[in-house]
Write a protein that holds these residues in place. Structure first.
Motif, PDB file in Angstrom:
ATOM      1  N   SER A 124      -0.916 -10.426   4.300  1.00  0.00           N
ATOM      2  CA  SER A 124      -1.156 -11.838   4.601  1.00  0.00           C
ATOM      3  C   SER A 124      -0.800 -12.768   3.460  1.00  0.00           C
ATOM      4  O   SER A 124      -0.559 -13.955   3.683  1.00  0.00           O
ATOM      5  CB  SER A 124      -2.632 -12.040   4.982  1.00  0.00           C
ATOM      6  N   THR A 125      -0.777 -12.248   2.242  1.00  0.00           N
ATOM      7  CA  THR A 125      -0.428 -13.077   1.082  1.00  0.00           C
ATOM      8  C   THR A 125       0.976 -12.777   0.574  1.00  0.00           C
ATOM      9  O   THR A 125       1.369 -13.280  -0.479  1.00  0.00           O
ATOM     10  CB  THR A 125      -1.443 -12.868  -0.063  1.00  0.00           C
ATOM     11  N   ASP A 126       1.730 -11.974   1.326  1.00  0.00           N
ATOM     12  CA  ASP A 126       3.097 -11.587   0.936  1.00  0.00           C
ATOM     13  C   ASP A 126       3.144 -11.032  -0.481  1.00  0.00           C
ATOM     14  O   ASP A 126       4.039 -11.335  -1.263  1.00  0.00           O
ATOM     15  CB  ASP A 126       4.066 -12.767   1.081  1.00  0.00           C
ATOM     16  N   LEU A 127       2.166 -10.191  -0.805  1.00  0.00           N
ATOM     17  CA  LEU A 127       2.052  -9.629  -2.137  1.00  0.00           C
ATOM     18  C   LEU A 127       3.163  -8.609  -2.386  1.00  0.00           C
ATOM     19  O   LEU A 127       3.330  -7.661  -1.622  1.00  0.00           O
ATOM     20  CB  LEU A 127       0.677  -8.957  -2.301  1.00  0.00           C
ATOM     21  N   ALA A 128       3.910  -8.839  -3.451  1.00  0.00           N
ATOM     22  CA  ALA A 128       4.955  -7.893  -3.859  1.00  0.00           C
ATOM     23  C   ALA A 128       4.317  -6.732  -4.614  1.00  0.00           C
ATOM     24  O   ALA A 128       3.205  -6.838  -5.132  1.00  0.00           O
ATOM     25  CB  ALA A 128       5.966  -8.602  -4.757  1.00  0.00           C
ATOM     26  N   LEU A 129       5.039  -5.636  -4.667  1.00  0.00           N
ATOM     27  CA  LEU A 129       4.552  -4.497  -5.449  1.00  0.00           C
ATOM     28  C   LEU A 129       4.307  -4.900  -6.890  1.00  0.00           C
ATOM     29  O   LEU A 129       5.032  -5.746  -7.441  1.00  0.00           O
ATOM     30  CB  LEU A 129       5.600  -3.376  -5.445  1.00  0.00           C
ATOM     31  N   ASP A 130       3.309  -4.294  -7.513  1.00  0.00           N
ATOM     32  CA  ASP A 130       3.081  -4.505  -8.944  1.00  0.00           C
ATOM     33  C   ASP A 130       4.375  -4.139  -9.683  1.00  0.00           C
ATOM     34  O   ASP A 130       5.074  -3.191  -9.298  1.00  0.00           O
ATOM     35  CB  ASP A 130       1.941  -3.615  -9.431  1.00  0.00           C
ATOM     36  N   ALA A 131       4.695  -4.870 -10.718  1.00  0.00           N
ATOM     37  CA  ALA A 131       5.972  -4.700 -11.428  1.00  0.00           C
ATOM     38  C   ALA A 131       6.202  -3.256 -11.867  1.00  0.00           C
ATOM     39  O   ALA A 131       7.318  -2.730 -11.741  1.00  0.00           O
ATOM     40  CB  ALA A 131       6.026  -5.637 -12.634  1.00  0.00           C
ATOM     41  N   ARG A 132       5.174  -2.608 -12.365  1.00  0.00           N
ATOM     42  CA  ARG A 132       5.308  -1.228 -12.839  1.00  0.00           C
ATOM     43  C   ARG A 132       5.696  -0.287 -11.696  1.00  0.00           C
ATOM     44  O   ARG A 132       6.567   0.562 -11.837  1.00  0.00           O
ATOM     45  CB  ARG A 132       3.986  -0.804 -13.484  1.00  0.00           C
ATOM     46  N   ILE A 133       5.086  -0.459 -10.542  1.00  0.00           N
ATOM     47  CA  ILE A 133       5.381   0.382  -9.377  1.00  0.00           C
ATOM     48  C   ILE A 133       6.767   0.052  -8.825  1.00  0.00           C
ATOM     49  O   ILE A 133       7.538   0.942  -8.468  1.00  0.00           O
ATOM     50  CB  ILE A 133       4.306   0.206  -8.277  1.00  0.00           C
ATOM     51  N   ARG A 134       7.103  -1.228  -8.783  1.00  0.00           N
ATOM     52  CA  ARG A 134       8.425  -1.642  -8.307  1.00  0.00           C
ATOM     53  C   ARG A 134       9.512  -1.004  -9.162  1.00  0.00           C
ATOM     54  O   ARG A 134      10.477  -0.446  -8.643  1.00  0.00           O
ATOM     55  CB  ARG A 134       8.535  -3.171  -8.311  1.00  0.00           C
ATOM     56  N   ALA A 135       9.337  -1.025 -10.483  1.00  0.00           N
ATOM     57  CA  ALA A 135      10.328  -0.419 -11.388  1.00  0.00           C
ATOM     58  C   ALA A 135      10.430   1.087 -11.147  1.00  0.00           C
ATOM     59  O   ALA A 135      11.533   1.647 -11.106  1.00  0.00           O
ATOM     60  CB  ALA A 135       9.959  -0.712 -12.837  1.00  0.00           C
ATOM     61  N   GLU A 136       9.303   1.731 -10.968  1.00  0.00           N
ATOM     62  CA  GLU A 136       9.293   3.179 -10.715  1.00  0.00           C
ATOM     63  C   GLU A 136      10.043   3.510  -9.424  1.00  0.00           C
ATOM     64  O   GLU A 136      10.849   4.439  -9.383  1.00  0.00           O
ATOM     65  CB  GLU A 136       7.848   3.667 -10.619  1.00  0.00           C
ATOM     66  N   LEU A 137       9.779   2.744  -8.369  1.00  0.00           N
ATOM     67  CA  LEU A 137      10.405   3.028  -7.080  1.00  0.00           C
ATOM     68  C   LEU A 137      11.870   2.612  -7.037  1.00  0.00           C
ATOM     69  O   LEU A 137      12.636   3.165  -6.252  1.00  0.00           O
ATOM     70  CB  LEU A 137       9.616   2.373  -5.952  1.00  0.00           C
ATOM     71  N   GLU A 155       0.828  -1.212   0.000  1.00  0.00           N
ATOM     72  CA  GLU A 155       0.000   0.000   0.000  1.00  0.00           C
ATOM     73  C   GLU A 155       0.858   1.255   0.000  1.00  0.00           C
ATOM     74  O   GLU A 155       0.554   2.226  -0.688  1.00  0.00           O
ATOM     75  CB  GLU A 155      -0.981  -0.001   1.172  1.00  0.00           C
ATOM     76  N   TRP A 156       1.938   1.256   0.765  1.00  0.00           N
ATOM     77  CA  TRP A 156       2.819   2.425   0.796  1.00  0.00           C
ATOM     78  C   TRP A 156       3.377   2.695  -0.604  1.00  0.00           C
ATOM     79  O   TRP A 156       3.280   3.813  -1.123  1.00  0.00           O
ATOM     80  CB  TRP A 156       3.948   2.240   1.804  1.00  0.00           C
ATOM     81  N   GLY A 157       3.932   1.693  -1.232  1.00  0.00           N
ATOM     82  CA  GLY A 157       4.553   1.874  -2.551  1.00  0.00           C
ATOM     83  C   GLY A 157       3.558   2.297  -3.619  1.00  0.00           C
ATOM     84  O   GLY A 157       3.823   3.203  -4.415  1.00  0.00           O
ATOM     85  N   GLN A 158       2.410   1.632  -3.648  1.00  0.00           N
ATOM     86  CA  GLN A 158       1.391   1.992  -4.645  1.00  0.00           C
ATOM     87  C   GLN A 158       0.988   3.460  -4.492  1.00  0.00           C
ATOM     88  O   GLN A 158       0.790   4.164  -5.478  1.00  0.00           O
ATOM     89  CB  GLN A 158       0.147   1.115  -4.477  1.00  0.00           C
ATOM     90  N   VAL A 199       2.723   5.948  -2.856  1.00  0.00           N
ATOM     91  CA  VAL A 199       3.802   6.891  -3.150  1.00  0.00           C
ATOM     92  C   VAL A 199       3.716   7.246  -4.632  1.00  0.00           C
ATOM     93  O   VAL A 199       3.769   8.417  -5.018  1.00  0.00           O
ATOM     94  CB  VAL A 199       5.194   6.304  -2.794  1.00  0.00           C
ATOM     95  N   SER A 200       3.534   6.244  -5.459  1.00  0.00           N
ATOM     96  CA  SER A 200       3.416   6.469  -6.899  1.00  0.00           C
ATOM     97  C   SER A 200       2.226   7.377  -7.215  1.00  0.00           C
ATOM     98  O   SER A 200       2.357   8.350  -7.967  1.00  0.00           O
ATOM     99  CB  SER A 200       3.270   5.123  -7.628  1.00  0.00           C
ATOM    100  N   ARG A 201       1.072   7.077  -6.657  1.00  0.00           N
ATOM    101  CA  ARG A 201      -0.117   7.912  -6.911  1.00  0.00           C
ATOM    102  C   ARG A 201       0.074   9.326  -6.396  1.00  0.00           C
ATOM    103  O   ARG A 201      -0.332  10.290  -7.049  1.00  0.00           O
ATOM    104  CB  ARG A 201      -1.361   7.287  -6.288  1.00  0.00           C
ATOM    105  N   SER A 202       0.692   9.475  -5.242  1.00  0.00           N
ATOM    106  CA  SER A 202       0.914  10.808  -4.673  1.00  0.00           C
ATOM    107  C   SER A 202       1.859  11.629  -5.551  1.00  0.00           C
ATOM    108  O   SER A 202       1.639  12.826  -5.765  1.00  0.00           O
ATOM    109  CB  SER A 202       1.486  10.685  -3.260  1.00  0.00           C
ATOM    110  N   ARG A 203       2.889  10.989  -6.052  1.00  0.00           N
ATOM    111  CA  ARG A 203       3.802  11.675  -6.968  1.00  0.00           C
ATOM    112  C   ARG A 203       3.065  12.148  -8.221  1.00  0.00           C
ATOM    113  O   ARG A 203       3.300  13.260  -8.692  1.00  0.00           O
ATOM    114  CB  ARG A 203       4.948  10.749  -7.366  1.00  0.00           C
ATOM    115  N   LYS A 204       2.199  11.310  -8.748  1.00  0.00           N
ATOM    116  CA  LYS A 204       1.438  11.685  -9.942  1.00  0.00           C
ATOM    117  C   LYS A 204       0.520  12.874  -9.679  1.00  0.00           C
ATOM    118  O   LYS A 204       0.204  13.627 -10.599  1.00  0.00           O
ATOM    119  CB  LYS A 204       0.658  10.488 -10.471  1.00  0.00           C
ATOM    120  N   LEU A 205       0.096  13.044  -8.449  1.00  0.00           N
ATOM    121  CA  LEU A 205      -0.724  14.195  -8.076  1.00  0.00           C
ATOM    122  C   LEU A 205       0.115  15.466  -7.903  1.00  0.00           C
ATOM    123  O   LEU A 205      -0.436  16.540  -7.716  1.00  0.00           O
ATOM    124  CB  LEU A 205      -1.468  13.932  -6.764  1.00  0.00           C
ATOM    125  N   GLY A 206       1.439  15.313  -7.918  1.00  0.00           N
ATOM    126  CA  GLY A 206       2.325  16.462  -7.746  1.00  0.00           C
ATOM    127  C   GLY A 206       2.724  16.724  -6.309  1.00  0.00           C
ATOM    128  O   GLY A 206       3.299  17.773  -6.004  1.00  0.00           O
TER     129      GLY A 206
END
Length: 188
Positions: free
Chosen positions: A161-174, A77-80, A82-89
């Protein structure tokens, strides 16, 4: 151990096939949630309100979501967001501050973060915080703030709980432009 990886298009349940081209197919957290098709179907309307139609507005919503993700220890959630917040400026300093001390935030951001903290710690807003929130975003905004914390808490529970990794696009951005606010990837 159960397999909780995001479903591929080929594995997508027929009964929610109409959700795949929309919001549900765009993020891995929803591809994981698709393992419970009835839940994902029910989630659709609440998501529309909390994510798109909230009276908080885009930036205040992101502050609430970032603080919730931080407090719940959810790199997804943090990574996803951060990306959205950056897009908002939103500035890096402002984004990073949300993972820190309330005393170092702007007054509006501190008010929102304090509300998130109280909801997660006490399951209620104090009278002082409730008055501050009402002054900042009004009655509908107060209810939307509480719904946003609940909504993103559920997503953080799923991701953690499912150890979900960041979406690939967001991971690459970060990886290209790291956020200094918090760790953005979970160990596998």
């Amino acid at each position: 151990m159960s397999d909780f990886r995001p479903l591929t298009d080929a594995e997508w349940p027929d009964e929610i096939g109409d959700l795949l081209p929309g919001f549900a197919g765009r993020l891995d957290v929803y591809r994981v949630m698709a393992r419970d098709p009835r839940l994902l179907r029910a989630w659709q309307d609440l998501r529309q309100h909390v994510v798109i139609d909230s009276s908080l507005g885009a930036e205040f919503s992101e502050i609430v979501i970032l603080r919730t993700g931080h407090r719940l220890g959810s790199p997804y959630e943090w990574g996803q967001h951060v990306s959205r917040s950056r897009k908002l400026g939103m500035s890096e300093g402002r984004i990073t501050s949300i993972a820190g001390s309330i005393e170092r935030m702007s007054e509006p951001d501190a008010t929102l973060a304090r509300a998130v903290d109280e909801l997660l710690d006490e399951a209620r807003l104090s009278d002082k915080t409730r008055r501050a929130i009402l002054g900042l975003v009004g009655t509908e905004g107060m209810f939307d703030l509480m719904a946003t914390v609940g909504f993103y808490s559920t997503l953080a529970f799923i991701a953690n709980s499912t150890d979900l990794a960041l979406d690939a696009r967001i991971r690459a951005e970060l990886e290209e432009t790291p956020s200094s606010g918090r760790t953005t990837s979970r160990s596998a």
